[in-house]
Structures are given as structure tokens and as C-alpha cells.
Enzyme design. Sequence first.
Site: not given
Ligand code: THU
Length: 161
Positions: A112, A115, A62, A64, A75, A73
Site C-alpha cells: 500500500c 508502506c 499484518n 489488526e 511491510e 500492515c
Molecule cells: N495490508 C498489508 O498488510 N499490507 C498492504 O500493503 C496492504 C494491506 C493489510 C492491512 C489490513 O490488515 C489488511 O491487509 C486489509 O487491508
Amino acid sequence: MKSHKIEIVLEVFNSISELPQDIQELMGKAQEARERAYAPYSRFKVGAALAMANGTVVTGNNQENAAFPSGLCAERVAIFSAGAQFPDQPITAMALTARSLSQELQSPTPPCGACRQAIAEYELKQKQPIAIYFMGEMGKIAKASSIKDLLPLVFDSSYLS
Ligand code: THU
């Protein structure tokens, strides 16, 4: 009125050592990628590793942003990278792992919804299933044999025509 029951199937492994050897290695790559995540805001690091049919592994984590929705994310970082680099190579398996800096994640952490939708697009495009293995930091690993088990009733291109 008729009801329509949808059944989803997940396999559960008690530990990484129960996984097939190639998937253990793939999960190791996802763990390494997870530690390279850029997650200063959520302090929640996610790693993804995709096994491609040609033997290559594509990883993602991920990323940010101070403007929160501009981040992405793990994925989708991984699957878009695979699509960009190897557009004609099917993805056979995906390993996912998450680690929170504020609590120990002991149960499988699923992708999520956004994704899942992105993974479904690529599975439909390649016309062969992607096995998805997901875990937290420790503990059990869940396996879905196809994104169809994580996203029943998918919205796909058939609705656009
Ligand atoms: N996140 C992911 O990378 N994948 C997911 O399927 C769920 C959430 C990340 C997004 C954000 O950077 C952090 O996790 C908190 O939501």
C-alpha cells in the site's frame, strides 16, 4: 508547458520456481509469516520477509485491531522490526505475499501507499536499493529493483530542510 514522463520498470516471474534460489527461500519465509498474521477483521493475510546484509531474515505480518486504524500492515511491521533490531544492517531484498480468505489472489499484490513511503525512508537511509518481490497467493511474482519504481516522486527529508 513541458511534460515529464516517468517510466517504471517491473520484472515479472511466472512462478516461484523461476526466482533465484535465495529469493525462493525468502518468499517461503514470507508465506510462513503470512499464515501467522492476525487479520480477523479483513480476513486478508499478508506476510513480509526482509533479507538483511548480515544474512538474517526479519519477518512481519499484518496485525489488526478492533479499532481499525490501530492495526499495521505486514511491510511496516517487518521494516520497523528490522530498523529496531538491526539499525545498521542494510536490507537487500523484501518478499511480500498476500492471501485472502474470501477469494484466491492470483495477481501480484503490491504494498500500500503508506508502506511504500516507509520502505522509501529506509532505502534512502541505507543509500542502497531494496529489491521488492511481491505476489498474491498464487501465480506471477513482480519485482521492483528499488522502491523508486513503486513510489516515484517520493516525499523525502530534502523537503524538510
Ligand atoms: N495490508 C498489508 O498488510 N499490507 C498492504 O500493503 C496492504 C494491506 C493489510 C492491512 C489490513 O490488515 C489488511 O491487509 C486489509 O487491508
